[in-house]
Design a protein around this motif. Structure first.
Motif, PDB file in Angstrom:
ATOM      1  N   ASP A 123       0.825  -1.208   0.000  1.00 46.70           N
ATOM      2  CA  ASP A 123       0.000   0.000   0.000  1.00 46.70           C
ATOM      3  C   ASP A 123       0.859   1.258   0.000  1.00 46.70           C
ATOM      4  OD1 ASP A 123      -2.312   1.571   0.167  1.00 46.70           O
ATOM      5  OD2 ASP A 123      -2.148   1.641   2.350  1.00 46.70           O
ATOM      6  N   LYS A 124       1.953   1.258   0.775  1.00 42.08           N
ATOM      7  CA  LYS A 124       2.734   2.485   0.932  1.00 42.08           C
ATOM      8  C   LYS A 124       4.116   2.406   0.306  1.00 42.08           C
ATOM      9  CE  LYS A 124       0.524   3.582   5.359  1.00 42.08           C
ATOM     10  NZ  LYS A 124       0.757   3.858   6.789  1.00 42.08           N
ATOM     11  N   ALA A 125       4.619   1.172   0.066  1.00 39.12           N
ATOM     12  CA  ALA A 125       5.990   0.987  -0.432  1.00 39.12           C
ATOM     13  C   ALA A 125       6.998   1.675   0.481  1.00 39.12           C
ATOM     14  CB  ALA A 125       6.116   1.481  -1.877  1.00 39.12           C
ATOM     15  N   ASP A 126       6.768   1.507   1.800  1.00 37.74           N
ATOM     16  CA  ASP A 126       7.611   2.157   2.811  1.00 37.74           C
ATOM     17  C   ASP A 126       8.875   1.318   3.037  1.00 37.74           C
ATOM     18  OD1 ASP A 126       8.674   3.606   4.840  1.00 37.74           O
ATOM     19  OD2 ASP A 126       7.187   3.036   6.355  1.00 37.74           O
ATOM     20  N   PRO A 127      10.089   1.925   2.908  1.00 35.64           N
ATOM     21  CA  PRO A 127      11.331   1.154   3.131  1.00 35.64           C
ATOM     22  C   PRO A 127      11.422   0.563   4.543  1.00 35.64           C
ATOM     23  CG  PRO A 127      11.815   3.223   2.012  1.00 35.64           C
ATOM     24  CD  PRO A 127      10.373   3.300   2.436  1.00 35.64           C
TER      25      PRO A 127
END
Length: 480
Positions: free
Chosen positions: A69-73
């Motif tokens: 959903d966010k492609a958060d590292p």
């Protein structure tokens, strides 16, 4: 600092418990590690129960949802850490194409994937080696398929029982071995400190047994054996003194027998000679016969006096002579004795020149013993005088709780080396014992025994101006 045996035993008992227990725990941990490593070769992950595995799977799914959903590292890093930590393999599909893989790569498991498809992509399937968990996610109108692989470990009951029995047997064997090794170490630690002193003591006992009474044990340790070794040395010294005393007493007995034989044989020889003279008619007149009989009577009297003194000394030596102590005033006893015997001693060549004893000097003694002491001392002065008349003085002085009585004469005295021997049984300054007028050598021995029985002491010393002094020392008591 030396450690006592008691402390060593205490430490030994503690170590006997701690060492086997500690090593047993280490070995048991090692056995469990080997067991787990061999039974669960793919079980480096921490999932020990099915519930934990299920929770972890759904946690991975939620992280995948968040990451897509966010492609958060940060979410990606957290997802990677969770997968690697639990040795999982995560594959994310979009359609038939893998868009992302986390964890170790696994060989294609077509059968599992087909079985999961039959479950519409959601659920869990397993082939006994791997388990495949699947879940579908719908995000922004896109459908994602999640596959989570994990190895499956199957341990049968029989195999588990065999391993438990094997580990148990191995632990028993190892524990016995550990106890044996610990025992050997502790024996060396504790009992070496016991065996070495025991060996030293045994060697000392053997030395004493073999007659080496000068042998002593030198022990530098500060443990329970030190007082034992000190007591051994004291015992050895006392034994040496006892043996020396016995040897002296044996020599004294031999001298006693020789002296008795000589002193009895001399008058007996004279008696026999004069009896033979009477029988053979050598005494052919009444005057000679009377003279012969007088000599026989005198020699008989000498034997009788010697036997009486020997009997008295023997009884005093073994403590069987009657002793009835009472409070005596030394000054009064001395005056009474001089008054009763002065005339007799004057006829024997003794002159009392000075008699001075402190008044009210009381001692606890048997009157018979006290008079016997004075009689024998004065008889000794009379027998050994070398001139017609010898002057005798009896003086005294009080010193603290004792009274000193000095009996002095102006006779010939004795050699210095003979002074310590004067009170020995049958000792006479005339070593050849050829002078019959010098008595048997029992008088001063009786004096020494009597003074000792009264709790006092006696010794002799030569006077500077010539003559002999007898020093008597008695403990004083309160008068009645």
């Amino acid at each position: 600092m030396s450690m006592t045996i008691k402390k060593r035993m205490f430490i030994s008992n503690i170590l006997m418990i701690i060492i086997p227990a500690f090593l047993a725990v280490i070995i048991l941990a090692g056995c469990l590690f080997i067991f787990l490593a061999s039974m669960f070769p793919h079980a480096e992950y921490r999932l020990g129960f099915q519930e934990e595995l299920t929770e972890t799977r759904y946690e991975v799914v939620e992280l995948v949802r968040e990451w897509l959903d966010k492609a958060d590292p940060e979410t990606e890093a957290e997802l990677l850490e969770l997968v690697q930590e639990n040795r999982l393999t995560l594959q994310i599909y979009q359609g038939q194409q893998i868009i992302q893989r986390f964890g170790d790569e696994v060989l294609p498991q077509k059968q599992l994937e087909q079985s999961l498809v039959a479950l519409d992509g959601s659920g869990t399937v397993s082939n006994g080696t791997f388990a495949l968990f699947g879940e579908q996610l719908l995000l922004d109108g896109k459908t994602y398929q999640i596959h989570i692989y994990n190895p499956v470990v199957i341990l049968s009951h029989d195999r588990l029982k065999l391993w438990v029995v094997g580990i148990g047997f191995f632990m028993v064997v190892v524990l016995v071995f550990i106890i044996f090794i610990t025992n050997r170490f502790l024996i060396k630690f504790v009992f070496k400190r016991i065996s070495d002193p025991l060996q030293t003591l045994a060697e000392g006992v053997h030395q004493i047994r073999d007659g080496n009474l000068t042998h002593r044990i030198f022990y530098s340790g500060e443990d329970e054996f030190k007082p034992v070794c000190e007591d051994f040395n004291e015992m050895a010294e006392r034994l040496r003194i006892s043996v020396v005393q016995l040897q002296k007493e044996e020599e004294s007995r031999k001298e006693l027998l020789a002296s008795i034989s000589h002193d009895i044989r001399s008058p007996l020889t004279s008696i026999r000679a004069y009896v033979d003279g009477l029988l053979d008619g050598i005494a052919d007149t009444k005057e000679k016969q009377k003279a012969y009989l007088g000599i026989i009577q005198k020699k008989t009297s000498e034997i009788d006096q010697m036997v009486k003194k020997l009997f008295l000394f023997s009884k005093m030596d073994i403590g069987e002579y009657p002793y009835s102590p009472e409070i005596l005033d030394v000054s009064k006893e001395m005056e009474d004795f001089i008054a009763a015997s002065e005339e007799e001693y004057q006829h024997r060549g003794l002159k009392f020149q000075n008699v001075s004893i402190p008044q009210e000097s009381f001692i606890c003694a048997d009157p018979t013993y006290f008079r016997s002491i004075l009689t024998n001392l004065l008889d000794n002065s009379a027998k050994y005088k070398e001139k017609e008349t010898v002057s005798v003085s009896i003086t005294g002085e009080r010193l603290a709780h004792r009274i000193m009585v000095y009996v002095d004469d102006d006779g010939p005295g004795v050699p210095e080396d003979a002074l310590p021997k004067l009170f020995n049984v049958f000792y006479r300054n005339d070593l050849s014992r050829n002078n019959p007028n010098q008595g048997s050598g029992l008088g001063l021995a009786i004096v020494a025994k009597a003074v000792e029985r009264m709790g006092g002491a006696v010794h002799a010393e030569n006077l500077p101006q010539g003559g002999l002094r007898m020093v008597l020392e008695f403990p004083t008591v309160k008068g009645e």
